[in-house]
Design an enzyme around this catalytic site. Structure first.
Site, PDB file in Angstrom:
ATOM      1  N   GLY A  84       2.810   5.918  -2.927  1.00  0.00           N
ATOM      2  CA  GLY A  84       3.919   6.768  -3.345  1.00  0.00           C
ATOM      3  C   GLY A  84       3.893   7.054  -4.831  1.00  0.00           C
ATOM      4  O   GLY A  84       4.124   8.186  -5.269  1.00  0.00           O
ATOM      5  N   ALA A 103       0.822  -1.209   0.000  1.00  0.00           N
ATOM      6  CA  ALA A 103       0.000   0.000   0.000  1.00  0.00           C
ATOM      7  C   ALA A 103       0.857   1.260   0.000  1.00  0.00           C
ATOM      8  O   ALA A 103       0.547   2.238  -0.697  1.00  0.00           O
ATOM      9  CB  ALA A 103      -0.932  -0.003   1.214  1.00  0.00           C
ATOM     10  N   ASP A 104       1.925   1.256   0.758  1.00  0.00           N
ATOM     11  CA  ASP A 104       2.788   2.436   0.837  1.00  0.00           C
ATOM     12  C   ASP A 104       3.411   2.770  -0.514  1.00  0.00           C
ATOM     13  O   ASP A 104       3.451   3.929  -0.938  1.00  0.00           O
ATOM     14  CB  ASP A 104       3.895   2.216   1.866  1.00  0.00           C
ATOM     15  N   VAL A 105       3.919   1.756  -1.201  1.00  0.00           N
ATOM     16  CA  VAL A 105       4.592   2.005  -2.474  1.00  0.00           C
ATOM     17  C   VAL A 105       3.581   2.421  -3.547  1.00  0.00           C
ATOM     18  O   VAL A 105       3.837   3.339  -4.338  1.00  0.00           O
ATOM     19  CB  VAL A 105       5.399   0.768  -2.906  1.00  0.00           C
TER      20      VAL A 105
END
Length: 405
Positions: free
Chosen positions: A172, A167-169
């Site tokens: 981003g 989810a973070d990538v």
């Protein structure tokens, strides 16, 4: 060669992974990124995950091409400095909890009053509105809340959360697209923008097919391991040499090629596998046939035979074998960069490729918290060593003494 984002300056006030990934991508494309770190401790990613010789490995790639400035944003003197400094930047990236910047008198409205063309990216787990806005959160909770984990794994086992910051990538990457869109708008109108990016919303694009199916047909997908409820064949298959390959037959022509390769025209005409719906209903039987076929061949033999038949097939690599994959080597998808602390480091290259530009990894994540504080503030604000030292002595600007001596 002129960089893609030559002349764009980014103030990265974020921590951990999602928002810093956006800043990292912009830095890859040539923007000058100045990362603000908490004096002394620095960004949490410095101590996140695997370490070598006292240095965080992920930090070295996530903060590559960035400069480190140590500022304590809690302090009024630093807040005033940010207001003076903000006109030097095109983009601000932050991921504090909603209301934090406002509490520090650095809210978007304040910054836009000073610099009307500023693009401000705000990244949080749940966004700036809604009943969850004040809750702490990480990408793991986005993977859980959006339904991604619920459809991952096997139905007789617990839901499976990714073993990497999915989810973070994804957030981003979405953040970088949003920033570039806002910069394009500013080029046309001169107006800045406030971007409210919720990490969970970025991940909802991944699960969108399931949302549509439930909305229109009432379908709730079960966990089916490597199979998909929408298409067959699809999965990971073990070959005779103990190595795995991946195969997908997502279109009718490709699926027929797979059937023809493993069983000839008889299997193509088999009523169990004639259409995609038939194949999905008999996916276990089809997988068993593919598995039996693979067990009679090494992985390389199976991939070559299937590829020659026009099938979509490839190696299922481990990290160590992936680094030796000829496709990855040919495109320099992983490159070796020298780090002053660790030495040669392999890390992902700059993606995607450009025909008239060649983005470069100039340096890895800065070794020392605030190592660029003096140089950057002296250049941008014209502060002399004496002025910066005075701020340092009052506690408003830490970790600069060694840079001024």
């Amino acid at each position: 060669m002129k960089a893609l984002l030559d002349g764009i300056r980014v103030l990265d006030m974020s921590t951990m992974i999602a928002a810093p990934t956006t800043a990292s991508l912009l830095a890859d494309y040539g923007a000058e990124v100045v990362k603000v770190e908490q004096p002394g401790r620095g960004d949490f990613v410095r101590t996140f995950g695997a370490q070598k010789q006292g240095h965080g490995l992920y930090w070295k790639t996530l903060s590559r091409n960035k400069r480190s400035v140590a500022l304590d944003l809690h302090l009024p003197g630093v807040q005033q400095l940010i207001k003076r400094w903000i006109t030097s930047f095109d983009v601000v990236i932050e991921n504090f909890r909603p209301g934090t910047l406002e509490k520090w008198n650095l809210g978007p409205d304040t910054l836009l009053d000073i610099h009307p063309g500023l693009v401000i990216l705000r990244v949080t787990a749940y966004g700036q509105q809604g009943p969850y806005r004040d809750r702490p959160g990480f990408g793991t909770l986005a993977e859980a809340m959006t339904g991604v984990a619920a459809v991952t794994g096997y139905d007789d086992r617990p839901p499976l959360l990714p073993a990497f910051p999915l989810a973070d990538v994804v957030a981003g990457y979405l953040g970088s697209a949003a920033v570039l869109a806002a910069l394009y708008k500013r080029q046309q109108t001169g107006e800045g923008e406030i971007i409210d990016l919720a990490i969970y919303e970025a991940l909802m694009k991944v699960i969108e097919l399931q949302i549509l199916e439930f909305d229109q047909n009432g379908t709730l997908h079960k966990r089916k391991g490597n199979q998909l409820q929408d298409t067959a064949p699809r999965g990971a298959y073990l070959c005779s040499d103990g190595r795995w390959m991946a195969l997908s037959g997502s279109t009718q022509p490709v699926a027929e090629r797979v059937l023809r390769a493993i069983g000839g025209e008889t299997l193509v005409r088999d009523p169990r596998f004639r259409t995609n719906l038939d194949r999905v209903q008999h996916a276990d039987e089809l997988d068993a046939l593919i598995e039996a076929w693979c067990k009679e061949r090494t992985r390389d033999e199976a991939i070559e035979e299937l590829s020659n038949m026009g099938c979509a097939v490839g190696p299922l690599e481990t990290v160590d074998s992936m680094l030796k994959n000829p496709q990855i080597q040919a495109r320099e998808s992983v490159v070796t960069v020298h780090d002053p602390d660790i030495g040669p480091m392999r890390m992902t290259g700059v993606f995607p490729k450009f025909s008239r530009s060649k983005p470069t990894i100039h340096w890895t994540g800065p070794s020392v918290v605030g190592q660029d504080t003096f140089a950057v503030l002296a250049r941008d604000l014209g502060l002399s060593p004496t002025q910066i030292q005075a701020l340092n002595e009052t506690g408003d600007l830490s970790n600069t003494k060694t840079q001024c001596d």
